[in-house]
Design a protein around this motif. Sequence first.
Motif, PDB file in Angstrom:
ATOM      1  N   SER A   1       1.022   3.916  -3.082  1.00 47.64           N
ATOM      2  CA  SER A   1       0.548   5.270  -2.771  1.00 47.64           C
ATOM      3  C   SER A   1       1.564   6.338  -3.161  1.00 47.64           C
ATOM      4  O   SER A   1       1.235   7.526  -3.155  1.00 47.64           O
ATOM      5  CB  SER A   1       0.242   5.393  -1.277  1.00 47.64           C
ATOM      6  OG  SER A   1      -0.789   4.519  -0.913  1.00 47.64           O
ATOM      7  N   GLU A   2       2.762   5.933  -3.485  1.00 46.14           N
ATOM      8  CA  GLU A   2       3.840   6.864  -3.832  1.00 46.14           C
ATOM      9  C   GLU A   2       3.879   7.047  -5.350  1.00 46.14           C
ATOM     10  O   GLU A   2       4.229   6.113  -6.077  1.00 46.14           O
ATOM     11  CB  GLU A   2       5.181   6.330  -3.317  1.00 46.14           C
ATOM     12  CG  GLU A   2       6.356   7.204  -3.614  1.00 46.14           C
ATOM     13  CD  GLU A   2       6.243   8.601  -3.008  1.00 46.14           C
ATOM     14  OE1 GLU A   2       6.473   9.570  -3.743  1.00 46.14           O
ATOM     15  OE2 GLU A   2       5.920   8.707  -1.812  1.00 46.14           O
TER      16      GLU A   2
ATOM     17  N   ILE B   1       0.839  -1.209   0.000  1.00 45.84           N
ATOM     18  CA  ILE B   1       0.000   0.000   0.000  1.00 45.84           C
ATOM     19  C   ILE B   1       0.866   1.248   0.000  1.00 45.84           C
ATOM     20  O   ILE B   1       0.606   2.195  -0.741  1.00 45.84           O
ATOM     21  CB  ILE B   1      -0.978  -0.021   1.193  1.00 45.84           C
ATOM     22  CG1 ILE B   1      -2.017  -1.124   0.986  1.00 45.84           C
ATOM     23  CG2 ILE B   1      -1.644   1.334   1.394  1.00 45.84           C
ATOM     24  CD1 ILE B   1      -2.828  -1.470   2.213  1.00 45.84           C
TER      25      ILE B   1
END
Length: 90
Positions: free
Chosen positions: A84-85, A80
């Motif tokens: 998310s980056e 995750i």
Amino acid sequence: MKREDALLNWLQIQVVADARPHDQSALDTSSFFRQLLQEDYQIRELGYRKEGNWYVLVGKTESDEWESRYPAEMIESLLIAIESEPKYNQ
């Protein structure tokens, strides 16, 4: 590194590598931890499966077979974070 820490690290990065098969860094890191587990702890077989909200890690040494359970939330936290980056998703 303690065996339990190495197993947890391998499982987290293997989940990332399985979800992102073109992520060479994840593949290399998974390979590193697998090699460490083979050399330092003589783990011959290693795998996992997901059962509901748990990951079940299974392994075998020459003289022992074992199974460990980890909450999916903990194991998937690295995936995750990576996904998310934005710089890792171009």
